[in-house]
Scaffold this motif. Structure first.
Motif, short mmCIF file in Angstrom:
data_model
loop_
_atom_site.label_atom_id
_atom_site.label_comp_id
_atom_site.label_asym_id
_atom_site.label_seq_id
_atom_site.Cartn_x
_atom_site.Cartn_y
_atom_site.Cartn_z
N GLN A 173 0.83 -1.21 0.00
CA GLN A 173 0.00 0.00 0.00
C GLN A 173 0.86 1.26 0.00
OE1 GLN A 173 -2.20 -1.15 3.52
NE2 GLN A 173 -4.13 -1.15 2.40
N ASP A 174 1.92 1.24 0.77
CA ASP A 174 2.80 2.42 0.87
C ASP A 174 3.57 2.66 -0.43
OD1 ASP A 174 1.98 2.84 3.46
OD2 ASP A 174 3.71 1.84 4.37
N ALA A 175 3.77 1.62 -1.22
CA ALA A 175 4.56 1.75 -2.45
C ALA A 175 3.71 2.07 -3.67
CB ALA A 175 5.34 0.46 -2.69
N LEU A 176 2.39 1.94 -3.56
CA LEU A 176 1.51 2.11 -4.73
C LEU A 176 0.84 3.48 -4.72
CD1 LEU A 176 -0.09 -1.46 -4.70
CD2 LEU A 176 1.57 -0.58 -6.36
N PRO A 177 0.64 4.06 -5.92
CA PRO A 177 0.06 5.40 -5.99
C PRO A 177 -1.46 5.41 -5.88
CG PRO A 177 0.58 4.63 -8.19
CD PRO A 177 1.07 3.55 -7.24
N VAL A 178 -2.08 4.24 -5.92
CA VAL A 178 -3.55 4.12 -5.86
C VAL A 178 -3.90 3.01 -4.87
CG1 VAL A 178 -3.93 4.98 -8.21
CG2 VAL A 178 -3.52 2.53 -7.82
N PRO A 179 -5.16 2.92 -4.45
CA PRO A 179 -5.54 1.86 -3.52
C PRO A 179 -5.28 0.47 -4.08
CG PRO A 179 -7.23 3.55 -3.59
CD PRO A 179 -6.27 3.87 -4.70
N LEU A 180 -5.08 -0.47 -3.15
CA LEU A 180 -4.84 -1.87 -3.48
C LEU A 180 -6.06 -2.70 -3.08
CD1 LEU A 180 -2.91 -4.35 -4.13
CD2 LEU A 180 -2.25 -4.23 -1.70
N ALA A 181 -6.43 -3.65 -3.92
CA ALA A 181 -7.44 -4.66 -3.58
C ALA A 181 -6.81 -6.03 -3.76
CB ALA A 181 -8.68 -4.52 -4.44
N VAL A 182 -7.13 -6.95 -2.87
CA VAL A 182 -6.54 -8.29 -2.93
C VAL A 182 -7.64 -9.34 -3.10
CG1 VAL A 182 -4.43 -7.75 -1.68
CG2 VAL A 182 -6.48 -8.36 -0.39
N GLU A 183 -7.27 -10.38 -3.85
CA GLU A 183 -8.25 -11.39 -4.27
C GLU A 183 -8.09 -12.71 -3.52
OE1 GLU A 183 -9.50 -13.88 -8.34
OE2 GLU A 183 -7.99 -12.27 -8.42
N ASN A 184 -9.22 -13.29 -3.13
CA ASN A 184 -9.25 -14.66 -2.61
C ASN A 184 -8.97 -15.62 -3.77
OD1 ASN A 184 -11.94 -13.74 -3.58
ND2 ASN A 184 -12.51 -15.88 -3.23
N LEU A 229 -18.53 -6.20 3.82
CA LEU A 229 -19.05 -5.87 2.50
C LEU A 229 -18.59 -4.51 2.01
CD1 LEU A 229 -22.70 -7.25 2.90
CD2 LEU A 229 -20.73 -8.36 1.82
N GLU A 230 -18.36 -3.58 2.94
CA GLU A 230 -17.96 -2.23 2.53
C GLU A 230 -16.56 -2.20 1.95
OE1 GLU A 230 -16.23 -2.75 6.58
OE2 GLU A 230 -18.09 -3.31 5.57
N ALA A 231 -15.78 -3.31 2.12
CA ALA A 231 -14.41 -3.36 1.61
C ALA A 231 -14.33 -3.91 0.19
CB ALA A 231 -13.54 -4.22 2.53
N ILE A 232 -15.46 -4.37 -0.36
CA ILE A 232 -15.43 -4.99 -1.69
C ILE A 232 -15.18 -3.93 -2.77
CG2 ILE A 232 -16.76 -6.24 -3.44
CD1 ILE A 232 -18.16 -7.72 -1.19
N GLU A 282 -10.44 -10.04 8.98
CA GLU A 282 -9.34 -9.50 9.79
C GLU A 282 -8.31 -8.77 8.94
OE1 GLU A 282 -7.57 -10.88 13.13
OE2 GLU A 282 -9.11 -12.30 13.74
N LEU A 283 -8.02 -9.31 7.76
CA LEU A 283 -7.07 -8.67 6.85
C LEU A 283 -7.54 -7.27 6.49
CD1 LEU A 283 -4.65 -8.65 4.88
CD2 LEU A 283 -6.15 -9.74 3.20
N ALA A 284 -8.82 -7.15 6.08
CA ALA A 284 -9.36 -5.85 5.70
C ALA A 284 -9.44 -4.91 6.89
CB ALA A 284 -10.74 -6.04 5.07
N ASP A 285 -9.80 -5.44 8.06
CA ASP A 285 -9.95 -4.61 9.24
C ASP A 285 -8.61 -4.05 9.71
OD1 ASP A 285 -11.71 -3.63 11.39
OD2 ASP A 285 -10.52 -4.93 12.68
N ARG A 286 -7.56 -4.85 9.62
CA ARG A 286 -6.25 -4.42 10.13
C ARG A 286 -5.48 -3.54 9.15
NH1 ARG A 286 -3.58 -9.88 12.53
NH2 ARG A 286 -1.73 -8.53 12.44
N THR A 287 -5.74 -3.68 7.86
CA THR A 287 -4.95 -2.95 6.86
C THR A 287 -5.73 -1.90 6.10
OG1 THR A 287 -5.41 -4.54 5.09
CG2 THR A 287 -3.52 -5.01 6.53
N GLY A 288 -7.06 -1.97 6.11
CA GLY A 288 -7.85 -1.08 5.28
C GLY A 288 -7.82 -1.44 3.82
N VAL A 289 -7.24 -2.61 3.48
CA VAL A 289 -7.16 -3.02 2.08
C VAL A 289 -8.56 -3.36 1.56
CG1 VAL A 289 -6.86 -5.52 2.44
CG2 VAL A 289 -5.77 -4.39 0.47
N ARG A 290 -8.76 -3.13 0.29
CA ARG A 290 -10.02 -3.52 -0.35
C ARG A 290 -9.94 -4.97 -0.79
NH1 ARG A 290 -10.34 2.23 -3.57
NH2 ARG A 290 -11.39 3.38 -1.91
N LEU A 291 -11.10 -5.54 -1.04
CA LEU A 291 -11.19 -6.94 -1.42
C LEU A 291 -11.72 -7.10 -2.83
CD1 LEU A 291 -12.70 -8.45 1.87
CD2 LEU A 291 -10.29 -8.33 1.19
#
Length: 430
Positions: free
Chosen positions: A133-144, A200-203, A164-173
């Motif tokens: 996240q710190d290295a990217l210029p835009v938000p990151l989303a990660v896939e199952n 659901l709000e992280a999708i 837990e991943l989304a809650d701890r990092t704020g990453v999108r899914l």
């Protein structure tokens, strides 16, 4: 972030068809297959029309024990900027293992492999995601991801792990409903339960793809039509929250454009009918993350040793680690070898042309005892060298052609094709 709408995975084989498809709001490209300074004309035309393009990475290995490679992160960032993308995406997976952290041989999977749903793995993943996240210029989303195998001793369900991943990092899914179906068939996991546990709000958006079942195992092929069960999971998700975007993935065995358009219509129908009873997601804004301790070296080493043992069993023929289903490991190992054979044939199409019907059995035999030691281009060179040095299907003219091909590509620069150079090589035997 603006809503994406309905999209399709852009691939060179269907580039013209994608440009002509009605109702395509956005496309996704494989980041590693995209060169920022030399974008295909088709992508440029789509960008000029205002079509959103999202780079989708496959090689970071955010779920691996090592910290993300700075060069790979810089390349992903460069692609996001060149494409003007609103976000970038990657996978919750590991793709390599071993090396200095574990003092074992460095191994490449050539495929996305599942991380154990344990506290150790979650701590490492969260730190790796924050680094990205710190290295990217835009938000990151990660896939199952889809999985043929399950880790023994897991401590969380998929939904709990993602929450837990989304809650701890704020990453999108990036939620792949086809992968939820795969894990339902292969691991007995309930897709509805996984959806119920997600934030659901992280999708950020949703993937939809096809596959096939063989001997009770579902293979996430991205080369077959989207089956009804996958559309049903999509409808279930859309009944809970209206997804910001939905994308059809197809990587091989491309049908006529009309069939792809019908699949997109079925996706729109599944989302539209279900979304009438769901509220719209309020996408999580970047930066909503908590400060948690970094994963220590001991944690990374424990995870690294476990991943190296599993990957070695899959690609180097070592014994299966304790607790794994040996039958499923065999299925996964054969699947990895088959994918290597297919990708090498694409990267180096001359090899199947030279070896003919002998290419595939020769490569599968080679793969059993020769793990990847680099990318697929290096794999092609290593395979060709192996064939030239051993008893193999390359004899006579095909052997000469293979030797010429290998010499042309294994040196620091292509060999000169001038007549004088050819005469010199014939005299020196090089």
């Amino acid at each position: 972030m603006a809503r994406l709408g309905t999209g399709i995975g852009w691939r060179p084989e269907i580039a013209d068809a994608v440009e002509r498809m009605p109702g395509i709001d956005w496309v996704e490209v494989v980041a590693e297959n995209t060169c920022p300074g030399h974008l295909p004309d088709s992508l440029r035309r789509l960008l000029d029309r205002g079509v959103t393009v999202v780079p989708h990475g496959v090689s970071l290995g955010l779920g691996g024990a090592d910290r993300p490679d700075a060069g790979r992160l810089a390349a992903l960032a460069e692609r996001a900027e060149a494409l003007g993308s609103p976000l970038v995406t990657e996978h919750i997976a590991f793709v390599r293992a071993g090396g200095a952290l574990t003092i074992t041989a460095r191994l490449e999977a050539g495929h996305l492999l599942p991380v154990p749903r344990t506290r150790d793995a979650l701590d490492v993943l969260c730190e790796n995601v924050r680094i990205a996240q710190d290295a990217l210029p835009v938000p990151l989303a990660v896939e199952n991801i889809a999985a043929l195998i399950a880790w023994p001793g897991e401590e969380m369900t998929e939904g709990q792990f993602l929450y837990e991943l989304a809650d701890r990092t704020g990453v999108r899914l990036l939620i792949d409903v086809a992968n939820l179906h795969t894990n339902h068939v292969n691991r007995g996991e309930d897709p509805a339960k996984a959806l119920a546990e997600l934030p659901l709000e992280a999708i950020a958006y949703v993937h939809v793809a096809g596959g096939f079942e063989r001997d009770g195992v579902w293979h996430d092929s991205h080369a077959h039509p989207v089956p009804r069960p996958v559309l049903d999971i999509l409808a279930d998700l859309a009944s809970r929250v209206s997804p910001p975007g939905v994308l059809l993935e197809r990587d091989e065995n491309f049908p006529e454009p009309g069939e792809l358009e019908r699949e997109l219509d079925a996706i729109r129908e599944a989302v539209g009918e279900a979304s009438s009873v769901a509220g719209e997601a309020s996408p999580r804004e970047p930066g909503g993350r908590t400060d948690v301790p970094a994963a220590g070296d001991a944690t990374r080493q424990r995870l690294g040793l476990a991943q190296a043992a599993l990957l070695s069993a899959l690609v180097a023929g070592t014994p299966a680690p304790e607790g794994f289903d040996r039958v499923r490991l065999g299925v996964q190992a054969r699947s990895l070898a088959a994918k290597r054979a297919d990708v090498v044939a694409k990267v180096a199409p001359e090899l199947p042309e030279i070896l003919g019907t002998g290419y595939r059995p020769a490569f599968l035999a080679y793969a059993q005892g020769h793990p990847m030691r680099g990318g697929y281009r290096q794999d092609a060179l290593d395979f060709a060298e192996h064939v030239l040095l051993g008893r193999n299907p390359a004899e006579g003219r095909s052997r000469r052609e293979l030797r010429r091909w290998w010499l042309d590509r294994s040196g620091p620069a292509p060999r000169s094709r001038s007549r004088l150079a050819r005469v010199g090589r014939s005299l020196t035997g090089r």
